[in-house]
Motif scaffolding. Structure first.
Motif, PDB file in Angstrom:
ATOM      1  N   UNK A 137       0.831  -1.207   0.000  1.00 54.11           N
ATOM      2  CA  UNK A 137       0.000   0.000   0.000  1.00 54.11           C
ATOM      3  C   UNK A 137       0.864   1.255   0.000  1.00 54.11           C
ATOM      4  N   UNK A 138       1.959   1.236   0.746  1.00 44.91           N
ATOM      5  CA  UNK A 138       2.868   2.379   0.752  1.00 44.91           C
ATOM      6  C   UNK A 138       3.498   2.621  -0.606  1.00 44.91           C
ATOM      7  N   UNK A 139       3.901   1.543  -1.272  1.00 43.85           N
ATOM      8  CA  UNK A 139       4.461   1.685  -2.621  1.00 43.85           C
ATOM      9  C   UNK A 139       3.410   2.194  -3.609  1.00 43.85           C
ATOM     10  N   UNK A 140       2.184   1.714  -3.480  1.00 44.67           N
ATOM     11  CA  UNK A 140       1.118   2.163  -4.384  1.00 44.67           C
ATOM     12  C   UNK A 140       0.854   3.658  -4.218  1.00 44.67           C
ATOM     13  N   UNK A 141       0.815   4.122  -2.984  1.00 43.60           N
ATOM     14  CA  UNK A 141       0.586   5.546  -2.742  1.00 43.60           C
ATOM     15  C   UNK A 141       1.782   6.370  -3.214  1.00 43.60           C
ATOM     16  N   UNK A 142       2.978   5.850  -3.031  1.00 43.53           N
ATOM     17  CA  UNK A 142       4.172   6.552  -3.509  1.00 43.53           C
ATOM     18  C   UNK A 142       4.182   6.703  -5.023  1.00 43.53           C
ATOM     19  N   UNK A 143       3.850   5.633  -5.732  1.00 46.69           N
ATOM     20  CA  UNK A 143       3.796   5.726  -7.196  1.00 46.69           C
ATOM     21  C   UNK A 143       2.656   6.626  -7.651  1.00 46.69           C
ATOM     22  N   UNK A 144       1.548   6.615  -6.927  1.00 44.72           N
ATOM     23  CA  UNK A 144       0.456   7.529  -7.251  1.00 44.72           C
ATOM     24  C   UNK A 144       0.926   8.981  -7.113  1.00 44.72           C
ATOM     25  N   UNK A 145       1.675   9.261  -6.057  1.00 37.39           N
ATOM     26  CA  UNK A 145       2.220  10.604  -5.880  1.00 37.39           C
ATOM     27  C   UNK A 145       3.158  10.998  -7.004  1.00 37.39           C
ATOM     28  N   UNK A 146       4.019  10.073  -7.420  1.00 35.13           N
ATOM     29  CA  UNK A 146       4.923  10.355  -8.545  1.00 35.13           C
ATOM     30  C   UNK A 146       4.153  10.602  -9.833  1.00 35.13           C
ATOM     31  N   UNK A 147       3.123   9.820 -10.072  1.00 36.28           N
ATOM     32  CA  UNK A 147       2.343  10.000 -11.292  1.00 36.28           C
ATOM     33  C   UNK A 147       1.615  11.343 -11.296  1.00 36.28           C
ATOM     34  N   UNK A 148       1.126  11.771 -10.160  1.00 38.34           N
ATOM     35  CA  UNK A 148       0.452  13.078 -10.117  1.00 38.34           C
ATOM     36  C   UNK A 148       1.452  14.214 -10.295  1.00 38.34           C
ATOM     37  N   UNK A 149       2.664  14.050  -9.795  1.00 36.66           N
ATOM     38  CA  UNK A 149       3.695  15.085  -9.982  1.00 36.66           C
ATOM     39  C   UNK A 149       4.073  15.171 -11.461  1.00 36.66           C
ATOM     40  N   UNK A 150       4.288  14.017 -12.111  1.00 33.30           N
ATOM     41  CA  UNK A 150       4.680  14.039 -13.511  1.00 33.30           C
ATOM     42  C   UNK A 150       3.533  14.438 -14.423  1.00 33.30           C
ATOM     43  N   UNK A 151       2.299  14.234 -14.014  1.00 30.73           N
ATOM     44  CA  UNK A 151       1.149  14.618 -14.838  1.00 30.73           C
ATOM     45  C   UNK A 151       0.982  16.130 -14.873  1.00 30.73           C
ATOM     46  N   UNK A 152       1.409  16.811 -13.804  1.00 34.64           N
ATOM     47  CA  UNK A 152       1.282  18.254 -13.754  1.00 34.64           C
ATOM     48  C   UNK A 152       2.351  18.974 -14.569  1.00 34.64           C
ATOM     49  N   UNK A 153       3.474  18.305 -14.792  1.00 33.73           N
ATOM     50  CA  UNK A 153       4.561  18.991 -15.517  1.00 33.73           C
ATOM     51  C   UNK A 153       4.565  18.701 -16.989  1.00 33.73           C
TER      52      UNK A 153
END
Length: 121
Positions: free
Chosen positions: A105-121
């Motif tokens: 679950x921690x890895x899933x949330x971490x990758x979700x955070x990375x995807x949202x950061x890269x989606x904004x840029x």
């Protein structure tokens, strides 16, 4: 009497550490589903915010594994008279399952955070 008999020996306490490992293992396994249910029924808590339950699952899982090991040591030290070998084994299994669930679950949330950061840029 020179030697104690079964009727004159003190009552057996059992293996509290093995029982504690089962309880903590169950808490570890149920932490993430409890967070999901909380986010479903709560208007203020989102699913991403409920991901802190992954940390609880990791902590409870580690403590369950440690208590399981200590319960197994009590079982060995008392030459099996305290009981709890099965409970220690179940606590170790539940703790490991909760630990794996928490890490996943921690890895899933971490990758979700990375995807949202890269989606904004």
């Amino acid at each position: 009497m020179v030697a104690r008999t079964r009727s004159s020996s003190p009552a057996r306490d059992g293996n509290r550490r093995a029982a504690a490992s089962v309880v903590l293992g169950l808490l570890a396994v149920l932490a993430i589903p409890a967070g999901v249910v909380l986010s479903y029924y709560s208007a203020t808590v989102t699913l991403v915010e409920s991901s802190s339950s992954a940390g609880l699952a990791i902590i409870f899982g580690l403590v369950a594994i440690v208590q399981s090991r200590r319960g197994r040591e009590v079982f060995t030290r008392t030459i099996g008279r305290s009981g709890g070998a099965g409970a220690a084994r179940a606590g170790k299994l539940l703790g490991a399952l909760g630990l794996c669930m928490g890490i996943t679950a921690g890895l899933a949330v971490g990758f979700y955070g990375l995807l949202t950061i890269f989606a904004k840029s």
